[in-house]
Design a protein around this motif. Sequence first.
Motif, PDB file in Angstrom:
ATOM      1  N   LEU A 158      10.500  11.751 -10.076  1.00  0.00           N
ATOM      2  CA  LEU A 158      11.593  11.985  -8.824  1.00  0.00           C
ATOM      3  C   LEU A 158      11.112  13.026  -7.915  1.00  0.00           C
ATOM      4  N   SER A 159      10.871  14.358  -8.464  1.00  0.00           N
ATOM      5  CA  SER A 159      10.560  15.610  -7.803  1.00  0.00           C
ATOM      6  C   SER A 159       9.216  15.209  -7.245  1.00  0.00           C
ATOM      7  N   ALA A 160       8.290  14.637  -7.900  1.00  0.00           N
ATOM      8  CA  ALA A 160       6.796  14.479  -7.230  1.00  0.00           C
ATOM      9  C   ALA A 160       7.115  13.461  -6.000  1.00  0.00           C
ATOM     10  N   ALA A 161       7.880  12.329  -5.994  1.00  0.00           N
ATOM     11  CA  ALA A 161       8.040  11.610  -4.920  1.00  0.00           C
ATOM     12  C   ALA A 161       8.705  12.378  -3.803  1.00  0.00           C
ATOM     13  N   LEU A 162       9.778  13.212  -4.019  1.00  0.00           N
ATOM     14  CA  LEU A 162      10.413  13.870  -2.870  1.00  0.00           C
ATOM     15  C   LEU A 162       9.484  15.002  -2.383  1.00  0.00           C
ATOM     16  N   ALA A 163       8.691  15.550  -3.095  1.00  0.00           N
ATOM     17  CA  ALA A 163       7.687  16.483  -2.595  1.00  0.00           C
ATOM     18  C   ALA A 163       6.661  15.995  -1.505  1.00  0.00           C
ATOM     19  N   ALA A 164       6.024  14.774  -2.104  1.00  0.00           N
ATOM     20  CA  ALA A 164       5.089  13.968  -1.516  1.00  0.00           C
ATOM     21  C   ALA A 164       5.695  13.468  -0.240  1.00  0.00           C
ATOM     22  N   ALA A 165       6.890  12.971  -0.093  1.00  0.00           N
ATOM     23  CA  ALA A 165       7.562  12.252   0.800  1.00  0.00           C
ATOM     24  C   ALA A 165       7.902  13.476   2.038  1.00  0.00           C
ATOM     25  N   ASN A 166       8.461  14.544   1.503  1.00  0.00           N
ATOM     26  CA  ASN A 166       8.415  15.725   2.433  1.00  0.00           C
ATOM     27  C   ASN A 166       7.442  16.284   3.141  1.00  0.00           C
ATOM     28  N   ASP A 167       6.043  16.065   2.466  1.00  0.00           N
ATOM     29  CA  ASP A 167       4.829  16.380   2.992  1.00  0.00           C
ATOM     30  C   ASP A 167       4.249  15.231   4.116  1.00  0.00           C
ATOM     31  N   GLY A 168       5.307  14.274   4.177  1.00  0.00           N
ATOM     32  CA  GLY A 168       4.720  12.874   5.176  1.00  0.00           C
ATOM     33  C   GLY A 168       4.106  11.997   4.615  1.00  0.00           C
ATOM     34  N   ALA A 169       3.653  12.015   3.318  1.00  0.00           N
ATOM     35  CA  ALA A 169       3.349  10.818   2.614  1.00  0.00           C
ATOM     36  C   ALA A 169       4.198   9.528   2.582  1.00  0.00           C
ATOM     37  N   HIS A 229       0.926  -1.342  -0.114  1.00  0.00           N
ATOM     38  CA  HIS A 229      -0.060   0.027  -0.160  1.00  0.00           C
ATOM     39  C   HIS A 229       0.854   1.175  -0.041  1.00  0.00           C
ATOM     40  N   ALA A 230       0.264   2.133  -0.824  1.00  0.00           N
ATOM     41  CA  ALA A 230       1.094   3.441  -0.785  1.00  0.00           C
ATOM     42  C   ALA A 230       0.074   4.699  -0.468  1.00  0.00           C
ATOM     43  N   ASP A 231       0.545   5.531   0.061  1.00  0.00           N
ATOM     44  CA  ASP A 231      -0.206   6.946   0.326  1.00  0.00           C
ATOM     45  C   ASP A 231      -0.407   7.522  -1.186  1.00  0.00           C
ATOM     46  N   GLY A 285       3.184  16.247  -6.578  1.00  0.00           N
ATOM     47  CA  GLY A 285       3.488  15.595  -5.314  1.00  0.00           C
ATOM     48  C   GLY A 285       2.945  16.184  -4.056  1.00  0.00           C
ATOM     49  N   HIS A 286       2.988  17.507  -3.940  1.00  0.00           N
ATOM     50  CA  HIS A 286       2.586  18.340  -2.801  1.00  0.00           C
ATOM     51  C   HIS A 286       0.902  18.242  -2.774  1.00  0.00           C
ATOM     52  N   VAL A 287       0.203  18.045  -3.948  1.00  0.00           N
ATOM     53  CA  VAL A 287      -1.219  17.960  -4.035  1.00  0.00           C
ATOM     54  C   VAL A 287      -1.601  16.593  -3.463  1.00  0.00           C
ATOM     55  N   ALA A 288      -0.965  15.657  -4.334  1.00  0.00           N
ATOM     56  CA  ALA A 288      -1.476  14.362  -3.784  1.00  0.00           C
ATOM     57  C   ALA A 288      -1.246  14.095  -2.429  1.00  0.00           C
ATOM     58  N   ALA A 289      -0.259  14.690  -1.817  1.00  0.00           N
ATOM     59  CA  ALA A 289      -0.229  14.695  -0.121  1.00  0.00           C
ATOM     60  C   ALA A 289      -0.741  15.530   0.671  1.00  0.00           C
ATOM     61  N   GLY A 290      -1.681  16.321   0.034  1.00  0.00           N
ATOM     62  CA  GLY A 290      -2.705  17.124   0.551  1.00  0.00           C
ATOM     63  C   GLY A 290      -2.127  18.747   1.113  1.00  0.00           C
ATOM     64  N   ASN A 291      -0.991  19.005   0.489  1.00  0.00           N
ATOM     65  CA  ASN A 291      -0.211  20.354   0.668  1.00  0.00           C
ATOM     66  C   ASN A 291      -0.543  21.160  -0.636  1.00  0.00           C
ATOM     67  N   ARG A 292      -1.707  21.779  -0.594  1.00  0.00           N
ATOM     68  CA  ARG A 292      -2.123  22.482  -1.985  1.00  0.00           C
ATOM     69  C   ARG A 292      -1.266  23.933  -1.671  1.00  0.00           C
ATOM     70  N   GLU A 293      -1.063  24.338  -0.413  1.00  0.00           N
ATOM     71  CA  GLU A 293      -0.770  25.628  -0.209  1.00  0.00           C
ATOM     72  C   GLU A 293       0.867  25.794  -0.892  1.00  0.00           C
ATOM     73  N   ALA A 294       1.605  24.484  -0.710  1.00  0.00           N
ATOM     74  CA  ALA A 294       3.182  24.368  -1.480  1.00  0.00           C
ATOM     75  C   ALA A 294       2.913  24.468  -2.820  1.00  0.00           C
ATOM     76  N   ALA A 295       1.845  23.479  -3.102  1.00  0.00           N
ATOM     77  CA  ALA A 295       1.722  23.436  -4.736  1.00  0.00           C
ATOM     78  C   ALA A 295       1.326  24.889  -5.273  1.00  0.00           C
TER      79      ALA A 295
END
Length: 420
Positions: free
Chosen positions: A17-28, A4-6, A299-309
């Motif tokens: 690569l950039s999507a993965a890092l952005a989402a992971a840094n947001d805690g996903a 399973h993945a968030d 990556g940010h949006v998928a992790a729920g961080n729309r402000e950063a996006a």
Amino acid sequence: MSEHADVLIIGAGPAGLSAALAAANDGAQVVLLDDNPLPGGQIWRDGAQANIPSQARHLRDSVEAHTHIQRHAATRVVAKAGSQALLVENPERGWVITYRSLILCTGARELLLPFPGWTLPGVTGAGGLQALIKGGMPVVDERIVIAGSGPLLLASADTAKHHGAQVVRIAEQAPLGAVATFAMQLPRWPHKLLQSFSLFDAGYRTGTRIVAALGQDHLEGVRLQRGNKVEELACERLACGFGLIPNVQLGQALGCALGNNAIQVDAWQATDVAGVYAAGECTGFGGSELALVEGRIAGHVAAGNREAAQRLWGERQRWQRFAGSLNQHFALDPTLKHLAAPDTLLCRCEDVPYAAVAAHANWREAKLSTRCGMGACQGKVCGAAAHYLFDWPPVAPRPPFTPTRIETLIQLESAAQSEH
């Protein structure tokens, strides 16, 4: 067996690569898949003779070191396994990955168009030449002609020269006026302007197109046309590329809408399928800079961080303007649709000539009648060419999307049962 993945990301090029890092840094919790053994995609392809940019190495190392990112190399998507699940396979096993959000970063591939002699040994794609050289193919003292359209021609020539080849001609189909107008706009993107100086080649000719590859058992030369002038050049290798086309097949299979033959996204990089995003060249060709910022937004949006996006929208717009200028000034001349002779092979895998395919009204009809697209490449080369030559819309693939082991396919049944 399942995972399973968030956030599940398909493709480990710049966007992935950039999507993965952005989402992971947001805690996903992120799972990153790619069908290549090493990350970087086509543009940052690694290999025995590859020179990876420092930016790419830093991004790749950051992804590898992140505890919230699980990367699976040499792994392909086989089929949809439920509303939010994909069946995947690597050389050892097949398994199902469920996800909360999915980001498609499936990139693009070269558009190869048929012309007399294009199946001779020694003829490759322009990007294909780069990949072969990076993988270790020797080209020392070989005479090479590079033809087609776009900046990839210059990049391929630069790679070849750095490994000892003699580039005798770069034939760009776009007219001089279009290329000059594009060049005059480059100061708006200083990095690209500096890059253009380093890639300049005295053998570059605009308004020039391939007519034929010459030779019997192997390539011996090429015939080019520039206006009313035809020239023949002796060479050992010919690399042709007519721009890039987005890899949209997986998006289509998931029900994503297309626009301009690319996956259609909104300002948040979201497709019209809930929970599915797309970034990079599967949404339209624009270069690594645009792919990087689109990946970060997704990556940010998928992790729920729309402000950063949203803070990245200005940077994306800047590179979208570059992409628009590039695509406008290197648009393909319609005469390229008539390079092939009636007996020129369109489908190399199944030996189907151009005339046999042209006799049909659509891709499905052509496949059923001629076996075009039913060979080893599964239509990746001839299908893209046919869509361009005859203005046929791309057709959604049917599962399995790639040749697959029986034991992997069996897991689809258990996945379906668990969903119900």
